[in-house]
Design an enzyme around this catalytic site. Structure first.
Site, PDB file in Angstrom:
ATOM      1  N   LYS A   1     -17.196  -0.184  -9.155  1.00  0.00           N
ATOM      2  CA  LYS A   1     -17.721  -0.279  -7.973  1.00  0.00           C
ATOM      3  C   LYS A   1     -16.993   0.842  -6.879  1.00  0.00           C
ATOM      4  O   LYS A   1     -15.983   1.300  -7.250  1.00  0.00           O
ATOM      5  CB  LYS A   1     -17.610  -1.591  -7.457  1.00  0.00           C
ATOM      6  CG  LYS A   1     -16.440  -2.225  -7.033  1.00  0.00           C
ATOM      7  CD  LYS A   1     -16.435  -3.698  -6.764  1.00  0.00           C
ATOM      8  CE  LYS A   1     -14.861  -4.098  -6.567  1.00  0.00           C
ATOM      9  NZ  LYS A   1     -14.746  -5.486  -6.319  1.00  0.00           N
TER      10      LYS A   1
ATOM     11  N   ARG B   1     -16.603 -17.231  -0.399  1.00  0.00           N
ATOM     12  CA  ARG B   1     -17.007 -15.795  -0.169  1.00  0.00           C
ATOM     13  C   ARG B   1     -18.291 -15.528  -0.618  1.00  0.00           C
ATOM     14  O   ARG B   1     -19.311 -15.307  -0.015  1.00  0.00           O
ATOM     15  CB  ARG B   1     -15.985 -14.641  -0.740  1.00  0.00           C
ATOM     16  CG  ARG B   1     -16.116 -13.345  -0.369  1.00  0.00           C
ATOM     17  CD  ARG B   1     -15.389 -12.393  -0.811  1.00  0.00           C
ATOM     18  NE  ARG B   1     -15.442 -12.306  -2.244  1.00  0.00           N
ATOM     19  CZ  ARG B   1     -14.887 -11.345  -3.044  1.00  0.00           C
ATOM     20  NH1 ARG B   1     -14.268 -10.431  -2.255  1.00  0.00           N
ATOM     21  NH2 ARG B   1     -15.210 -11.086  -4.451  1.00  0.00           N
TER      22      ARG B   1
ATOM     23  N   TYR C   1       0.357  14.527  18.203  1.00  0.00           N
ATOM     24  CA  TYR C   1      -0.417  13.743  19.333  1.00  0.00           C
ATOM     25  C   TYR C   1       0.576  12.727  19.738  1.00  0.00           C
ATOM     26  O   TYR C   1       1.341  12.126  19.177  1.00  0.00           O
ATOM     27  CB  TYR C   1      -1.553  13.180  18.832  1.00  0.00           C
ATOM     28  CG  TYR C   1      -2.843  14.112  18.628  1.00  0.00           C
ATOM     29  CD1 TYR C   1      -3.207  15.092  19.879  1.00  0.00           C
ATOM     30  CD2 TYR C   1      -3.325  14.240  17.450  1.00  0.00           C
ATOM     31  CE1 TYR C   1      -4.219  15.818  19.526  1.00  0.00           C
ATOM     32  CE2 TYR C   1      -4.423  15.274  17.014  1.00  0.00           C
ATOM     33  CZ  TYR C   1      -4.790  15.895  18.167  1.00  0.00           C
ATOM     34  OH  TYR C   1      -5.797  16.649  17.984  1.00  0.00           O
TER      35      TYR C   1
ATOM     36  N   MET D   1      -6.362  13.880  12.431  1.00  0.00           N
ATOM     37  CA  MET D   1      -7.426  13.908  11.413  1.00  0.00           C
ATOM     38  C   MET D   1      -7.212  14.705  10.283  1.00  0.00           C
ATOM     39  O   MET D   1      -7.497  14.284   9.111  1.00  0.00           O
ATOM     40  CB  MET D   1      -8.637  14.100  12.266  1.00  0.00           C
ATOM     41  CG  MET D   1     -10.003  14.036  11.324  1.00  0.00           C
ATOM     42  SD  MET D   1     -11.519  14.590  12.248  1.00  0.00           S
ATOM     43  CE  MET D   1     -11.532  13.314  13.852  1.00  0.00           C
TER      44      MET D   1
HETATM   45  C1  LIG Z   1     -13.885  -6.077  -7.298  1.00  0.00           C
HETATM   46  C2  LIG Z   1     -14.254  -7.428  -8.173  1.00  0.00           C
HETATM   47  C3  LIG Z   1     -13.225  -7.423  -9.246  1.00  0.00           C
HETATM   48  C4  LIG Z   1     -12.284  -6.631  -9.817  1.00  0.00           C
HETATM   49  O1  LIG Z   1     -11.114  -6.930  -9.126  1.00  0.00           O
HETATM   50  P1  LIG Z   1      -9.500  -6.260  -9.364  1.00  0.00           P
HETATM   51  O2  LIG Z   1      -8.692  -7.131  -8.494  1.00  0.00           O
HETATM   52  O3  LIG Z   1      -9.912  -4.782  -8.834  1.00  0.00           O
HETATM   53  O4  LIG Z   1      -9.493  -6.293 -10.868  1.00  0.00           O
HETATM   54  C5  LIG Z   1     -13.870  -8.419 -10.237  1.00  0.00           C
HETATM   55  N1  LIG Z   1     -14.756  -9.303 -10.120  1.00  0.00           N
HETATM   56  C6  LIG Z   1     -15.308  -9.315  -8.729  1.00  0.00           C
HETATM   57  C7  LIG Z   1     -16.529 -10.385  -8.559  1.00  0.00           C
HETATM   58  C8  LIG Z   1     -15.179  -8.223  -7.883  1.00  0.00           C
HETATM   59  O5  LIG Z   1     -15.531  -8.009  -6.498  1.00  0.00           O
END
Ligand SMILES: *Cc1c(COP(=O)(O)O)cnc(C)c1O
Length: 387
Positions: free
Chosen positions: A49, A148, A274, A322
């Site tokens: 992802k 969550r 800055y 930036m």
């Molecule tokens: C992002 C995610 C993972 C991967 O987690 P890592 O800690 O990066 O290995 C696995 N399962 C779900 C549901 C996630 O959202």
């Protein structure tokens, strides 16, 4: 729009202000290491992802697929649609956020496997599958203590007790996510596992061959009792330490180097950057690089952060802006600051986790914040090492 490449006289690397090197051989080595950690029957997938945690979906997914990875996980439908042509028809592509209303057809069209986390998603997917007579697999996600995403305990019980609760579904697995896996001693790990085990055995009364999926990167290191059938590692593949309290078992994947645009010597105590928050002492040598917070360096890193030139530690001088960051390179030999010299931001002397700690965050945020202006160099996975 940049000019067409054919009209240019320089390389992308020459034009870029910084170079991001992604070692695909190290990535594949990390995936193999995780696979060896797990029981042979455990399907070792890869979470890709957020553009493979900022490292580039296409090269990362190609390298892992060539190494034998058969299950990929993304968050969004669009990520799944982008991934399908990259990995081809065979691998499973699991979309963890599941279908938004009305998107079911696009899951089915590309054989994307949705994770169903709400009663509404369960119902919509079940109705879609029945109406279209498709036997498309799905994962059902339950919440086991993170609060969550996923069916609550009572939602899950309600669906289980309703004879039509999971109508139309062909669940590949029951899934849940661990909240504190990188803290092995935390009591919530055992609690989540117990809740998951109990829910899975109930689920199997309805779906006899449903598998289980619980472990992220750190969860894999909690032992075989947490690994179940489908493991979902992300961060560890990319070199982030899955057990932050011990040495990192993973191989570094990322190197980030910023080109020096200018070197100057100040001939009186002088402010830098800055807000004039930093005073360079008389005679200090300063180097300004072509990288700033628009490239993913955090502004909070400015105070107390450092990079390296060769083996010499160079402190950040003043605020990260930036597009530019200045370092105190007084301790660096002039011969190391000539044309083409770069400051190492992530590398053998400062890991992703080190940079994150110095910025007040975690490696995940550093990787996914990596900018789009870098020249990206991919070191190939050696063909001989492929299986
Ligand atoms: C992002 C995610 C993972 C991967 O987690 P890592 O800690 O990066 O290995 C696995 N399962 C779900 C549901 C996630 O959202």
């Amino acid at each position: 729009m940049p000019a067409p490449a054919a009209l240019l006289h320089s390389t992308p690397e020459a034009r870029a202000g910084a170079v991001l090197t992604v070692d695909l051989a190290a990535l594949v080595e990390n995936w193999r290491l995780l696979k060896r950690k797990a029981a042979p029957a455990c399907d070792m997938g890869a979470v890709v992802k957020a553009d493979a945690y900022g490292l580039g979906l296409e090269p990362v997914a190609r390298a892992l697929k060539a190494a034998g990875c058969a299950t990929f996980y993304v968050a969004h439908l669009d990520e799944g649609l982008a991934l399908r042509p990259i990995v081809g028809p065979e691998p499973r592509v699991v979309v963890m956020h599941g279908p938004n209303p009305g998107t079911e057809r696009d899951f089915a069209g590309q054989r994307l496997i949705p994770v169903l986390s709400t009663p509404q998603q369960v119902k919509a997917w079940g109705s879609f599958a029945q109406a279209n007579d498709v036997l498309m697999e799905s994962l059902v996600q339950i919440d086991t203590g993170m609060n969550r995403l996923g069916l609550t305990e009572s939602e899950f019980a309600g669906l289980m007790n309703d004879p039509d609760g999971f109508a139309g579904l062909t669940p590949l697995a029951l899934m849940s996510h661990l909240a504190v896996a990188e803290t092995p001693a935390h009591g919530l790990n055992a609690q989540q596992r117990a809740r998951f085990a109990s829910a899975l055995s109930t689920f199997r009364l309805k779906f006899g061959d449903a598998k289980g999926s619980l472990a992220n990167s750190a969860g894999i290191f909690l032992g075989t009792g947490f690994q179940y059938d489908f493991a979902r590692p992300g961060a560890a593949l990319y070199g982030v330490n899955p057990n932050p309290d011990g040495p990192n078992p993973m191989i570094p994947v990322v190197r980030l180097q910023a080109k020096i645009l200018q070197v100057r010597r100040v001939d009186a105590p002088s402010p830098v950057g800055y807000g004039a928050t930093f005073q360079a002492p008389d005679g200090a040598k300063l180097a300004t690089v072509s990288m700033g917070y628009a490239d993913g360096l955090l502004r909070s890193w400015g105070a107390g952060g450092h990079g390296h030139v060769d083996d010499v530690k160079v402190p950040v001088a003043g605020r990260v802006s930036m597009d530019l960051t200045t370092f105190d390179v007084s301790a660096v030999a002039a011969s190391s600051l000539g044309p083409g010299a770069m400051v190492d931001i992530i590398g053998s002397r400062q890991s992703v986790d080190d940079l994150a700690a110095a910025s007040g965050t975690i490696g995940y945020e550093i990787l996914t914040a990596l900018g789009r202006r870098y020249h990206r160099r991919y070191l190939p996975a050696p063909a001989a090492a492929r299986k």
